[in-house]
Write a protein that holds these residues in place. Sequence first.
Motif, PDB file in Angstrom:
ATOM      1  N   SER A   7       0.756  -1.278  -0.145  1.00 46.73           N
ATOM      2  CA  SER A   7      -0.056   0.055   0.082  1.00 46.73           C
ATOM      3  C   SER A   7       0.929   1.133  -0.006  1.00 46.73           C
ATOM      4  O   SER A   7       2.068   1.155   0.190  1.00 46.73           O
ATOM      5  N   ILE A   8       0.317   2.558  -0.298  1.00 49.45           N
ATOM      6  CA  ILE A   8       1.089   3.616  -0.117  1.00 49.45           C
ATOM      7  C   ILE A   8       1.825   3.949   1.116  1.00 49.45           C
ATOM      8  O   ILE A   8       2.854   4.630   1.127  1.00 49.45           O
ATOM      9  N   GLN A   9       1.233   3.308   2.423  1.00 56.11           N
ATOM     10  CA  GLN A   9       1.911   3.499   3.348  1.00 56.11           C
ATOM     11  C   GLN A   9       3.192   2.663   3.595  1.00 56.11           C
ATOM     12  O   GLN A   9       3.990   2.819   4.611  1.00 56.11           O
ATOM     13  N   SER A  80      -1.767  -3.178  -7.982  1.00 55.84           N
ATOM     14  CA  SER A  80      -1.460  -1.513  -8.451  1.00 55.84           C
ATOM     15  C   SER A  80      -1.917  -1.463 -10.023  1.00 55.84           C
ATOM     16  O   SER A  80      -2.145  -2.226 -10.535  1.00 55.84           O
ATOM     17  N   ASN A 113      -2.808   8.939  -3.719  1.00 52.56           N
ATOM     18  CA  ASN A 113      -2.387   7.358  -3.521  1.00 52.56           C
ATOM     19  C   ASN A 113      -1.640   7.157  -5.194  1.00 52.56           C
ATOM     20  O   ASN A 113      -2.028   6.372  -5.824  1.00 52.56           O
ATOM     21  N   PRO A 139      -1.987  -0.643  -4.613  1.00 50.74           N
ATOM     22  CA  PRO A 139      -3.422  -1.313  -4.461  1.00 50.74           C
ATOM     23  C   PRO A 139      -3.884  -0.836  -3.279  1.00 50.74           C
ATOM     24  O   PRO A 139      -3.283  -0.412  -2.375  1.00 50.74           O
ATOM     25  N   THR A 140      -5.316  -0.608  -3.206  1.00 55.01           N
ATOM     26  CA  THR A 140      -6.135  -0.352  -2.297  1.00 55.01           C
ATOM     27  C   THR A 140      -7.440  -1.183  -2.061  1.00 55.01           C
ATOM     28  O   THR A 140      -7.888  -1.361  -3.264  1.00 55.01           O
ATOM     29  N   LEU A 141      -7.656  -1.448  -1.028  1.00 51.34           N
ATOM     30  CA  LEU A 141      -8.876  -2.647  -0.853  1.00 51.34           C
ATOM     31  C   LEU A 141     -10.016  -1.698  -0.125  1.00 51.34           C
ATOM     32  O   LEU A 141      -9.805  -0.922   0.876  1.00 51.34           O
ATOM     33  N   GLN A 142     -11.033  -1.700  -0.469  1.00 56.93           N
ATOM     34  CA  GLN A 142     -12.281  -1.055   0.102  1.00 56.93           C
ATOM     35  C   GLN A 142     -12.732  -1.915   1.495  1.00 56.93           C
ATOM     36  O   GLN A 142     -12.649  -3.047   1.478  1.00 56.93           O
TER      37      GLN A 142
END
Length: 143
Positions: A7-9, A80, A113, A139-142
Amino acid sequence: MSRIGKSIQDLIIGEKLSITEKIEDKDILLYLGLTNDNNPLYIQHDFASKTEYEKPIVPTIMLTGIVTSAISKYLPGPGSHVYRQEITFPVPAYHYSLITFTFVITDINVHKNEVSIEVEDRNEEKETVLQGKFLVAPPTLQP
């Protein structure tokens, strides 16, 4: 559940990835078959020998595909998405080349992001065959 990339973090500026690929005839033929591209510069030794390149070259879009594949697989990884790319091809890559692809995260924008990744690909002679900048949504997940 499938593995998801960073993830971005989880990403840091300066983070690097290096992979090496040997460009084989079978890979080029598979690409050409999938795209229905029959450019003789890519496959015909007799034709290519009469050009400034002297031998068949690797399609530039195939090199781009290797780069975007590495972004999807490794940095940031699965989930991504590349949504912008600026690429130059200073010298051609040839069949059977051993190419080292180097990726470096140069900027991170958490609010958008968005990750900037600079890529440089070099052949065995250390010549740059691809240089580019890619904007990637990690990638991000809802919830």
